[in-house]
Scaffold this active site. Structure first.
Site, mmCIF file in Angstrom:
data_model
loop_
_atom_site.group_PDB
_atom_site.id
_atom_site.type_symbol
_atom_site.label_atom_id
_atom_site.label_comp_id
_atom_site.label_asym_id
_atom_site.label_seq_id
_atom_site.Cartn_x
_atom_site.Cartn_y
_atom_site.Cartn_z
ATOM 1 N N LYS A 122 -6.789 7.258 9.629
ATOM 2 C CA LYS A 122 -7.066 5.821 9.778
ATOM 3 C C LYS A 122 -7.589 5.493 11.183
ATOM 4 O O LYS A 122 -8.026 4.367 11.437
ATOM 5 C CB LYS A 122 -5.801 5.010 9.481
ATOM 6 C CG LYS A 122 -5.182 5.295 8.105
ATOM 7 C CD LYS A 122 -6.091 4.829 6.990
ATOM 8 C CE LYS A 122 -5.510 4.993 5.601
ATOM 9 N NZ LYS A 122 -4.269 4.304 5.326
ATOM 10 N N GLY A 170 -5.752 -2.939 -0.288
ATOM 11 C CA GLY A 170 -4.883 -3.251 -1.417
ATOM 12 C C GLY A 170 -4.999 -4.697 -1.875
ATOM 13 O O GLY A 170 -4.343 -5.111 -2.819
ATOM 14 N N LYS A 189 -7.571 -4.263 7.459
ATOM 15 C CA LYS A 189 -6.594 -4.130 6.373
ATOM 16 C C LYS A 189 -7.149 -4.805 5.131
ATOM 17 O O LYS A 189 -8.130 -5.538 5.213
ATOM 18 C CB LYS A 189 -5.280 -4.825 6.769
ATOM 19 C CG LYS A 189 -4.460 -4.048 7.783
ATOM 20 C CD LYS A 189 -3.196 -4.784 8.201
ATOM 21 C CE LYS A 189 -2.295 -5.165 7.054
ATOM 22 N NZ LYS A 189 -2.010 -4.040 6.136
ATOM 23 N N GLY A 190 -6.516 -4.544 3.995
ATOM 24 C CA GLY A 190 -6.905 -5.260 2.800
ATOM 25 C C GLY A 190 -7.433 -4.411 1.660
ATOM 26 O O GLY A 190 -7.823 -4.925 0.619
ATOM 27 N N GLU A 210 -0.239 -10.605 3.960
ATOM 28 C CA GLU A 210 0.066 -9.649 5.041
ATOM 29 C C GLU A 210 -0.176 -10.285 6.401
ATOM 30 O O GLU A 210 0.592 -10.100 7.336
ATOM 31 C CB GLU A 210 -0.797 -8.401 4.903
ATOM 32 C CG GLU A 210 -0.415 -7.496 3.754
ATOM 33 C CD GLU A 210 -1.389 -6.351 3.589
ATOM 34 O OE1 GLU A 210 -2.567 -6.479 3.980
ATOM 35 O OE2 GLU A 210 -0.966 -5.295 3.052
ATOM 36 N N GLY A 237 0.818 -1.216 0.000
ATOM 37 C CA GLY A 237 0.000 0.000 0.000
ATOM 38 C C GLY A 237 0.847 1.260 0.000
ATOM 39 O O GLY A 237 2.079 1.203 0.066
HETATM 40 O O1 DER Z 1 -4.112 -3.410 1.746
HETATM 41 C C1 DER Z 1 -3.598 -3.156 2.841
HETATM 42 O O2 DER Z 1 -3.706 -3.879 3.851
HETATM 43 C C2 DER Z 1 -2.893 -1.845 2.997
HETATM 44 O O3 DER Z 1 -1.880 -1.953 3.978
HETATM 45 C C3 DER Z 1 -3.922 -0.817 3.410
HETATM 46 O O4 DER Z 1 -4.590 -1.279 4.532
HETATM 47 C C4 DER Z 1 -3.323 0.531 3.679
HETATM 48 O O5 DER Z 1 -3.088 1.095 2.433
HETATM 49 P P1 DER Z 1 -2.680 2.633 2.343
HETATM 50 O O6 DER Z 1 -1.402 2.758 3.144
HETATM 51 O O7 DER Z 1 -2.458 2.842 0.859
HETATM 52 O O8 DER Z 1 -3.803 3.440 2.903
#
Ligand code: DER
Length: 225
Positions: free
Chosen positions: A123, A99, A96-97, A105, A29
């Site tokens: 966040k 991405g 999370k997720g 992860e 991400g």
């Molecule tokens: O996909 C993921 O888990 C990423 O870590 C996401 O949770 C955070 O993405 P970002 O740093 O682009 O906001």
């Protein structure tokens, strides 16, 4: 400071924990990319680590900075993982997720002796559930899992690409983004998702994160579990 500057500040602070000789899990991400860039700068100054990646995208990004990653399959445990979050509550429970990388992860986060979340202040959430819970499913089980998610109070949406085709993970699976009105009992929801055949991973990270580096307008703070 803008969001990107905050992501960078939080990441630079977290990367200070990286020590010579560590096996380091690189997250996925935009925030994680700032951490990888900070690690690349420290490697250029002589830092020696064994990096492993949480996605093909992260492996490619690290390689583009001259950091060839090792195959995670050869490590039963790693020292430190650094990754972003979609949202995180005061108990350091996270979603999370966004991405689509939450399967790898979560493995890397669990294998890490210490797992650091990095985030800008947007966040932070008092209670998880503003963001959807990403769920990696076997395509074979799509309608079955959609029905199960609805039984659990969620509204599942198949994640699609810009071209309207189903988004496909590094494992060639699909992702359902499950919107829940609110998540009062994240532990029970995570257990129910873990028990559902056809679900390969979900974005509820309730125990993995040991510390959070979060950047706001007044700088970076660290919160320990
Ligand atoms: O996909 C993921 O888990 C990423 O870590 C996401 O949770 C955070 O993405 P970002 O740093 O682009 O906001």
């Amino acid at each position: 400071a803008g969001t990107d500057e905050m992501k960078c500040a939080a990441s630079v602070a977290a990367v200070e924990e990286v020590r010579d000789g560590m096996i380091v899990g690189l997250g996925t991400g935009s925030t994680a990319r700032h951490a990888i860039e900070a690690i690349a700068r420290r490697i250029a100054e002589g830092l020696r680590i064994e990096p492993v990646a949480t996605s093909h995208a992260t492996a490619d990004f690290a390689a583009s900075l001259g950091i060839p990653v090792r195959d995670f399959a050869s490590f039963a445990a790693i020292d430190l993982a650094i990754d972003g979050v979609d949202e995180i509550d005061p108990a350091l429970r996270a979603i999370k997720g966004a991405g689509g990388a939450m399967l790898r992860e979560k493995i890397v986060a669990t294998a890490a002796t210490r797992m650091l979340a990095v985030a800008d202040s947007s966040k932070l959430a008092e209670q998880l559930g503003n963001r959807p819970v990403p769920i990696e499913i076997l395509p074979f089980a799509q309608a079955f899992v959609e029905h199960r998610v609805r039984d659990l109070g969620g509204e599942p949406a198949l994640r699609r690409t810009m071209a309207e085709t189903p988004f496909v993970t590094d494992q060639a699976n699909f992702v359902l983004d499950a919107h829940f009105a609110s998540i009062e009992a994240p532990g029970a929801l995570a257990a129910a998702l873990d028990a559902c055949p056809g679900i390969l991973a979900h974005g509820l990270f309730l125990t993995e994160i040991d510390a959070l580096y979060v950047a706001g307008h007044d700088g970076v703070s660290r919160r320990e579990r």
